[in-house]
Motif scaffolding. Sequence first.
Motif, PDB file in Angstrom:
ATOM      1  N   TYR A 146      16.075  -1.760  -1.266  1.00 33.44           N
ATOM      2  CA  TYR A 146      17.261  -2.342  -1.870  1.00 33.44           C
ATOM      3  C   TYR A 146      18.430  -2.113  -0.915  1.00 33.44           C
ATOM      4  O   TYR A 146      18.536  -1.070  -0.289  1.00 33.44           O
ATOM      5  N   LYS A 147      19.309  -3.115  -0.834  1.00 33.68           N
ATOM      6  CA  LYS A 147      20.416  -3.039   0.104  1.00 33.68           C
ATOM      7  C   LYS A 147      21.699  -3.481  -0.586  1.00 33.68           C
ATOM      8  O   LYS A 147      21.683  -4.415  -1.382  1.00 33.68           O
ATOM      9  N   GLU A 148      22.793  -2.789  -0.265  1.00 31.47           N
ATOM     10  CA  GLU A 148      24.077  -3.154  -0.828  1.00 31.47           C
ATOM     11  C   GLU A 148      25.168  -2.846   0.187  1.00 31.47           C
ATOM     12  O   GLU A 148      25.081  -1.869   0.926  1.00 31.47           O
ATOM     13  N   ILE A 149      26.180  -3.686   0.213  1.00 34.65           N
ATOM     14  CA  ILE A 149      27.332  -3.450   1.077  1.00 34.65           C
ATOM     15  C   ILE A 149      28.464  -2.967   0.191  1.00 34.65           C
ATOM     16  O   ILE A 149      28.803  -3.614  -0.808  1.00 34.65           O
ATOM     17  N   ILE A 150      29.036  -1.819   0.558  1.00 33.83           N
ATOM     18  CA  ILE A 150      30.128  -1.255  -0.234  1.00 33.83           C
ATOM     19  C   ILE A 150      31.366  -1.070   0.634  1.00 33.83           C
ATOM     20  O   ILE A 150      31.275  -0.872   1.844  1.00 33.83           O
ATOM     21  N   LYS A 151      32.521  -1.158  -0.005  1.00 34.15           N
ATOM     22  CA  LYS A 151      33.804  -0.969   0.671  1.00 34.15           C
ATOM     23  C   LYS A 151      34.341   0.411   0.299  1.00 34.15           C
ATOM     24  O   LYS A 151      34.388   0.756  -0.887  1.00 34.15           O
ATOM     25  N   VAL A 152      34.711   1.170   1.310  1.00 36.60           N
ATOM     26  CA  VAL A 152      35.222   2.518   1.095  1.00 36.60           C
ATOM     27  C   VAL A 152      36.479   2.748   1.930  1.00 36.60           C
ATOM     28  O   VAL A 152      36.760   1.998   2.868  1.00 36.60           O
ATOM     29  N   SER A 153      37.195   3.809   1.578  1.00 36.62           N
ATOM     30  CA  SER A 153      38.373   4.211   2.333  1.00 36.62           C
ATOM     31  C   SER A 153      38.558   5.714   2.165  1.00 36.62           C
ATOM     32  O   SER A 153      38.428   6.239   1.059  1.00 36.62           O
ATOM     33  N   HIS A 154      38.828   6.393   3.270  1.00 36.44           N
ATOM     34  CA  HIS A 154      39.078   7.829   3.238  1.00 36.44           C
ATOM     35  C   HIS A 154      39.672   8.258   4.576  1.00 36.44           C
ATOM     36  O   HIS A 154      39.692   7.484   5.527  1.00 36.44           O
ATOM     37  N   LYS A 155      40.117   9.487   4.635  1.00 33.90           N
ATOM     38  CA  LYS A 155      40.686  10.029   5.874  1.00 33.90           C
ATOM     39  C   LYS A 155      39.572  10.532   6.791  1.00 33.90           C
ATOM     40  O   LYS A 155      38.439  10.733   6.353  1.00 33.90           O
ATOM     41  N   ASP A 156      39.913  10.760   8.056  1.00 30.05           N
ATOM     42  CA  ASP A 156      38.925  11.246   9.032  1.00 30.05           C
ATOM     43  C   ASP A 156      38.237  12.530   8.567  1.00 30.05           C
ATOM     44  O   ASP A 156      37.038  12.687   8.748  1.00 30.05           O
ATOM     45  N   GLU A 157      38.998  13.426   7.967  1.00 27.88           N
ATOM     46  CA  GLU A 157      38.405  14.704   7.562  1.00 27.88           C
ATOM     47  C   GLU A 157      37.393  14.564   6.424  1.00 27.88           C
ATOM     48  O   GLU A 157      36.680  15.517   6.107  1.00 27.88           O
ATOM     49  N   ASP A 158      37.310  13.381   5.820  1.00 22.73           N
ATOM     50  CA  ASP A 158      36.361  13.155   4.733  1.00 22.73           C
ATOM     51  C   ASP A 158      35.094  12.417   5.173  1.00 22.73           C
ATOM     52  O   ASP A 158      34.231  12.123   4.344  1.00 22.73           O
ATOM     53  N   ILE A 159      34.968  12.114   6.460  1.00 23.80           N
ATOM     54  CA  ILE A 159      33.796  11.374   6.941  1.00 23.80           C
ATOM     55  C   ILE A 159      32.509  12.128   6.603  1.00 23.80           C
ATOM     56  O   ILE A 159      31.563  11.545   6.072  1.00 23.80           O
ATOM     57  N   GLU A 160      32.464  13.425   6.892  1.00 24.18           N
ATOM     58  CA  GLU A 160      31.252  14.203   6.631  1.00 24.18           C
ATOM     59  C   GLU A 160      30.907  14.206   5.147  1.00 24.18           C
ATOM     60  O   GLU A 160      29.743  14.020   4.771  1.00 24.18           O
ATOM     61  N   LYS A 161      31.909  14.381   4.309  1.00 21.59           N
ATOM     62  CA  LYS A 161      31.688  14.398   2.861  1.00 21.59           C
ATOM     63  C   LYS A 161      31.128  13.054   2.381  1.00 21.59           C
ATOM     64  O   LYS A 161      30.197  13.001   1.587  1.00 21.59           O
ATOM     65  N   GLU A 162      31.683  11.958   2.902  1.00 22.88           N
ATOM     66  CA  GLU A 162      31.218  10.620   2.530  1.00 22.88           C
ATOM     67  C   GLU A 162      29.756  10.404   2.944  1.00 22.88           C
ATOM     68  O   GLU A 162      28.916  10.022   2.123  1.00 22.88           O
ATOM     69  N   LEU A 163      29.464  10.652   4.206  1.00 22.39           N
ATOM     70  CA  LEU A 163      28.114  10.402   4.717  1.00 22.39           C
ATOM     71  C   LEU A 163      27.079  11.308   4.056  1.00 22.39           C
ATOM     72  O   LEU A 163      25.986  10.852   3.697  1.00 22.39           O
ATOM     73  N   ASN A 164      27.407  12.593   3.880  1.00 22.52           N
ATOM     74  CA  ASN A 164      26.472  13.514   3.223  1.00 22.52           C
ATOM     75  C   ASN A 164      26.216  13.114   1.770  1.00 22.52           C
ATOM     76  O   ASN A 164      25.096  13.245   1.274  1.00 22.52           O
TER      77      ASN A 164
END
Length: 177
Positions: free
Chosen positions: A67-85
Amino acid sequence: MSETTDRRKEIINILKNSSDLVSGTELAKKLGVSRQVIVQDIAILKAEGNSIFSTNRGYRLENKDKYKEIIKVSHKDEDIEKELNAIVDLGAEIRDVFVNHKVYGAIKVDMNIKSRRDVKKFLSEIKSGISQPLKNLTENYHYHTIVADEKEILDEVEKELDKLGFLEKSSKYNTNN
């Protein structure tokens, strides 16, 4: 059957049974041919309709059942790890990242992040100063193609990203954004 046909069937078999990318060099060693022969075989296999995904780190057979989905997100640089994890911890893969630049249009980069190890590697490349996160071109707004084995996993990813405050309300991809 010819030796070439057998080798190409074996390439498909190796890719089918691998959970990670398989490099051209690794395929060449396993099959006793040059890497260039593997590159040619991959091109022919793709032309024959095999869904093989190529990156600079290797090859992977696309699982069309995912299954595949495209999502739109926004956050600061310091939140990249939190988002990806948050995404990989739920069992999904981050296939790519892209932005819609007002001048250049869509700019897309393959990520293929499936684990915390992949997240760490990505972050170390960003922190090395080689490049900036793509999201910085569009005031933190960016899109990810997320892939999972089950629709429920995609739903959980969306809920988690929303809970973290990263998911944009117009979260589905729209070419006008």
